[in-house]
Design a protein around this motif. Structure first.
Motif, PDB file in Angstrom:
ATOM      1  N   LEU A   3       0.813  -1.207   0.000  1.00 51.40           N
ATOM      2  CA  LEU A   3       0.000   0.000   0.000  1.00 51.40           C
ATOM      3  C   LEU A   3       0.850   1.262   0.000  1.00 51.40           C
ATOM      4  CD1 LEU A   3      -2.910  -0.904   2.443  1.00 51.40           C
ATOM      5  CD2 LEU A   3      -2.790  -1.174  -0.029  1.00 51.40           C
ATOM      6  N   ALA A   4       1.989   1.200   0.670  1.00 53.69           N
ATOM      7  CA  ALA A   4       2.823   2.392   0.773  1.00 53.69           C
ATOM      8  C   ALA A   4       3.280   2.868  -0.602  1.00 53.69           C
ATOM      9  CB  ALA A   4       4.028   2.115   1.665  1.00 53.69           C
ATOM     10  N   LEU A   5       3.475   1.926  -1.545  1.00 51.58           N
ATOM     11  CA  LEU A   5       3.906   2.297  -2.882  1.00 51.58           C
ATOM     12  C   LEU A   5       2.737   2.596  -3.804  1.00 51.58           C
ATOM     13  CD1 LEU A   5       6.783  -0.319  -3.434  1.00 51.58           C
ATOM     14  CD2 LEU A   5       6.983   2.081  -2.782  1.00 51.58           C
ATOM     15  N   SER A   6       1.537   2.115  -3.451  1.00 54.43           N
ATOM     16  CA  SER A   6       0.391   2.216  -4.353  1.00 54.43           C
ATOM     17  C   SER A   6      -0.449   3.460  -4.133  1.00 54.43           C
ATOM     18  CB  SER A   6      -0.504   0.977  -4.193  1.00 54.43           C
ATOM     19  OG  SER A   6       0.239  -0.198  -4.404  1.00 54.43           O
ATOM     20  N   LEU A   7      -0.420   3.995  -2.934  1.00 53.15           N
ATOM     21  CA  LEU A   7      -1.340   5.075  -2.593  1.00 53.15           C
ATOM     22  C   LEU A   7      -0.982   6.389  -3.273  1.00 53.15           C
ATOM     23  CD1 LEU A   7      -1.867   4.592   1.256  1.00 53.15           C
ATOM     24  CD2 LEU A   7      -3.395   3.936  -0.588  1.00 53.15           C
ATOM     25  N   ASP A   8      -1.987   7.029  -3.833  1.00 53.58           N
ATOM     26  CA  ASP A   8      -1.857   8.410  -4.281  1.00 53.58           C
ATOM     27  C   ASP A   8      -2.320   9.280  -3.118  1.00 53.58           C
ATOM     28  OD1 ASP A   8      -1.617  10.747  -5.645  1.00 53.58           O
ATOM     29  OD2 ASP A   8      -3.335  10.429  -6.962  1.00 53.58           O
ATOM     30  N   ARG A   9      -1.482  10.205  -2.715  1.00 53.10           N
ATOM     31  CA  ARG A   9      -1.789  10.996  -1.518  1.00 53.10           C
ATOM     32  C   ARG A   9      -2.107  12.444  -1.870  1.00 53.10           C
ATOM     33  NH1 ARG A   9      -0.587   8.039   3.003  1.00 53.10           N
ATOM     34  NH2 ARG A   9       0.791   6.239   2.667  1.00 53.10           N
ATOM     35  N   VAL A  10      -3.057  12.986  -1.144  1.00 55.60           N
ATOM     36  CA  VAL A  10      -3.417  14.398  -1.275  1.00 55.60           C
ATOM     37  C   VAL A  10      -2.271  15.228  -0.699  1.00 55.60           C
ATOM     38  CG1 VAL A  10      -5.045  16.196  -0.563  1.00 55.60           C
ATOM     39  CG2 VAL A  10      -5.878  13.878  -1.047  1.00 55.60           C
ATOM     40  N   PRO A  11      -1.784  16.218  -1.431  1.00 57.35           N
ATOM     41  CA  PRO A  11      -0.747  17.086  -0.858  1.00 57.35           C
ATOM     42  C   PRO A  11      -1.178  17.619   0.502  1.00 57.35           C
ATOM     43  CG  PRO A  11      -1.031  17.576  -3.176  1.00 57.35           C
ATOM     44  CD  PRO A  11      -2.123  16.600  -2.808  1.00 57.35           C
ATOM     45  N   ASP A  12      -0.227  17.679   1.429  1.00 58.60           N
ATOM     46  CA  ASP A  12      -0.559  18.003   2.818  1.00 58.60           C
ATOM     47  C   ASP A  12      -1.274  19.341   2.948  1.00 58.60           C
ATOM     48  OD1 ASP A  12      -0.110  17.222   5.735  1.00 58.60           O
ATOM     49  OD2 ASP A  12       0.728  19.253   5.687  1.00 58.60           O
ATOM     50  N   HIS A  13      -0.834  20.366   2.213  1.00 62.34           N
ATOM     51  CA  HIS A  13      -1.447  21.686   2.379  1.00 62.34           C
ATOM     52  C   HIS A  13      -2.889  21.684   1.873  1.00 62.34           C
ATOM     53  CE1 HIS A  13      -0.356  22.013  -1.880  1.00 62.34           C
ATOM     54  NE2 HIS A  13      -1.127  23.084  -1.968  1.00 62.34           N
ATOM     55  N   ILE A  14      -3.173  20.864   0.869  1.00 61.74           N
ATOM     56  CA  ILE A  14      -4.553  20.776   0.381  1.00 61.74           C
ATOM     57  C   ILE A  14      -5.405  19.979   1.359  1.00 61.74           C
ATOM     58  CG2 ILE A  14      -6.032  19.922  -1.478  1.00 61.74           C
ATOM     59  CD1 ILE A  14      -3.826  20.505  -3.441  1.00 61.74           C
ATOM     60  N   ALA A  15      -4.869  18.902   1.895  1.00 63.12           N
ATOM     61  CA  ALA A  15      -5.616  18.103   2.876  1.00 63.12           C
ATOM     62  C   ALA A  15      -6.001  18.947   4.082  1.00 63.12           C
ATOM     63  CB  ALA A  15      -4.778  16.899   3.310  1.00 63.12           C
ATOM     64  N   ARG A  16      -5.065  19.778   4.520  1.00 63.42           N
ATOM     65  CA  ARG A  16      -5.360  20.625   5.677  1.00 63.42           C
ATOM     66  C   ARG A  16      -6.399  21.685   5.347  1.00 63.42           C
ATOM     67  NH1 ARG A  16      -2.854  19.540   9.998  1.00 63.42           N
ATOM     68  NH2 ARG A  16      -0.963  18.252   9.988  1.00 63.42           N
ATOM     69  N   ALA A  17      -6.372  22.179   4.128  1.00 62.40           N
ATOM     70  CA  ALA A  17      -7.390  23.153   3.726  1.00 62.40           C
ATOM     71  C   ALA A  17      -8.771  22.510   3.656  1.00 62.40           C
ATOM     72  CB  ALA A  17      -7.023  23.764   2.369  1.00 62.40           C
ATOM     73  N   ILE A  18      -8.831  21.287   3.174  1.00 60.86           N
ATOM     74  CA  ILE A  18     -10.114  20.593   3.031  1.00 60.86           C
ATOM     75  C   ILE A  18     -10.815  20.442   4.378  1.00 60.86           C
ATOM     76  CG2 ILE A  18     -11.175  18.363   2.468  1.00 60.86           C
ATOM     77  CD1 ILE A  18     -10.441  19.899  -0.004  1.00 60.86           C
ATOM     78  N   VAL A  19     -10.056  20.234   5.448  1.00 56.22           N
ATOM     79  CA  VAL A  19     -10.669  20.041   6.768  1.00 56.22           C
ATOM     80  C   VAL A  19     -10.815  21.338   7.549  1.00 56.22           C
ATOM     81  CG1 VAL A  19      -9.765  17.692   6.908  1.00 56.22           C
ATOM     82  CG2 VAL A  19      -8.479  19.563   7.984  1.00 56.22           C
ATOM     83  N   ASP A  20     -10.197  22.411   7.063  1.00 57.47           N
ATOM     84  CA  ASP A  20     -10.196  23.688   7.795  1.00 57.47           C
ATOM     85  C   ASP A  20     -11.455  24.496   7.463  1.00 57.47           C
ATOM     86  OD1 ASP A  20      -9.726  26.094   9.029  1.00 57.47           O
ATOM     87  OD2 ASP A  20      -7.930  26.589   7.853  1.00 57.47           O
TER      88      ASP A  20
END
Length: 426
Positions: A3-20
């Motif tokens: 999973l560590a190699l397969s996951l596409d991750r949301v950039p951290d600054h966007i993830a934080r904006a989504i929850v803010d």
């Protein structure tokens, strides 16, 4: 599978904006980030400290696909909020007790949806047209008496839909202040301008305050339910109170959850869309001119208002099993958040999605969600918005902003909270 190699991750600054909740106040900046997701990370996982990991579906077609697969991606009470202790959520949190339609799944969901579904079909809501038109006209008359300036959200947009939904429920005018306080405080807990209190600082404080607000509404609706069981009348409240599921009377929690869902979804979302439309028209005189020249465009204006404003920012689904979506490994129990504002700006679904077009055709907006959980009150919302535009726009001789509009501080159910306008009206 690694999973560590397969996951596409949301950039951290966007993830934080989504929850803010504050990020949604900066609407254009938020949409820049959502456009980045649609382009580079259309279905990706967010991993940020203090939150359970969650996936974000940002593409229009993906949002539809997740909702179609309602046997794999289940509805529930997950929200974009910090991780909260499960036992605390059970004992203090309101959401765990609510039996609203949006949290139910098959076969339970359809059984409960059928209870009031006929009341919200086009044929049924049309029977209210004269009543709503009279109400809409009274608010336009009130605007005419205000001297050419008002805060449209506070004076009209947030009030007219409340009286509409109270009429459908059969709630008397004497409850207007209570209903206003209840619907506004429950969904705007992060906005001090709307609650009169500082935003909660911890998940525990959030849960306790939500519970306190909810209990006031529950107490009122419980009285309504008991009264309608003793003396049924011709309204939705009576239908819900006396409903049966599999031959058994509906539970109190289910009835109260139904009332609360209708009250909140039917009020706040319509208010936001109406206010969003006037804000857009005040900035775009050419769009206002289109509707003035052809009032039949009031219905397409209502549709565009929902797409443009998208008052519900997300709904959540939870994976019922290990699965794969867009080549990403989604584990059983993972939350998937459907970003409706992103879907409603997807250029693969809409031509010129960042343009407000009162005469937009083939507007397949998903502001009412999609699939089996599509808003039960969507036809009512369309009709009441269309009627208000039909009554207001022909009388507007001019319209402009009289100040800077403001958006709600929230990451869930939002839209404008202030739309100061200057106008001439006959």
């Amino acid at each position: 599978m690694n999973l560590a190699l397969s996951l596409d991750r949301v950039p951290d600054h966007i993830a934080r904006a989504i929850v803010d909740p504050h990020a949604y106040v900066e609407w254009d900046g938020l949409h820049d980030m959502l456009a980045h997701l649609r382009r580079d990370h259309p279905f990706a996982r967010a991993d940020i400290e203090g939150y359970d990991p969650f996936w974000i579906a940002s593409k229009y077609e993906d949002i539809q696909e997740v909702t179609r697969k309602n046997d794999i991606f289940l509805s529930g009470v997950a929200q974009l909020m910090p991780t909260i202790d499960l036992e605390l959520d059970r004992t203090v949190g309101f959401a765990s007790e609510a039996r609203g339609l949006v949290t139910m799944n098959a076969p339970e969901h359809m059984k409960y949806r059928r209870i009031a579904q006929n009341w919200f079909l086009p044929k049924s809501v049309r029977s209210y047209e004269d009543r709503f038109r009279k109400l809409a006209r009274s608010y336009v008359d009130r605007m005419a008496e205000m001297g050419g300036e008002c805060d449209f959200f506070k004076e009209v947009a947030v009030r007219y839909p409340l009286l509409v939904i109270m009429s459908i429920l059969g709630v008397g005018d004497e409850a207007e202040d209570l209903m206003m306080r209840f619907t506004q405080n429950l969904v705007n807990i992060d906005d001090p301008d709307l609650t009169g209190e500082p935003a909660p600082k911890t998940p525990q404080e959030r849960a306790a305050r939500t519970r306190a607000v909810a209990e006031e509404g529950w107490a009122y609706f419980n009285e309504i339910a008991e009264e309608r069981r003793r003396r049924p009348t011709d309204d939705v409240a009576s239908v819900i109170a006396n409903a049966k599921i599999d031959g058994e009377p509906i539970s109190n929690n289910a009835a109260l959850g139904y009332y609360i869902t209708i009250a909140i979804a039917g009020h706040d979302t319509t208010a936001a869309s109406v206010a969003g439309a006037l804000w857009a028209l005040a900035e775009r005189p050419e769009e206002l001119a289109k509707v003035k020249a052809d009032i039949s465009l009031a219905s397409s204006l209502a549709e565009e208002a929902v797409r443009w404003t998208t008052p519900i920012y997300h709904f959540a689904r939870t994976a019922a099993c290990d699965t794969e979506f867009r080549g990403q490994p989604v584990a059983k129990g993972d939350h998937v958040f459907l970003s409706f504002p992103s879907g409603n700006r997807d250029d693969q679904a809409f031509t010129d999605p960042f343009e407000f077009k009162a005469d937009r055709t083939n507007n397949r907006q998903i502001g009412f969600s999609y699939g089996v959980h599509q808003c039960i009150g969507q036809h009512l919302a369309r009709m009441e918005m269309t009627i208000l535009f039909q009554e207001l726009i022909p009388r507007l001789q001019s319209l402009e902003l009289a100040g800077t509009p403001k958006r709600k501080i929230t990451n869930f159910q939002g839209g404008p909270k202030s739309v100061p306008i200057r106008y001439k009206i006959d």
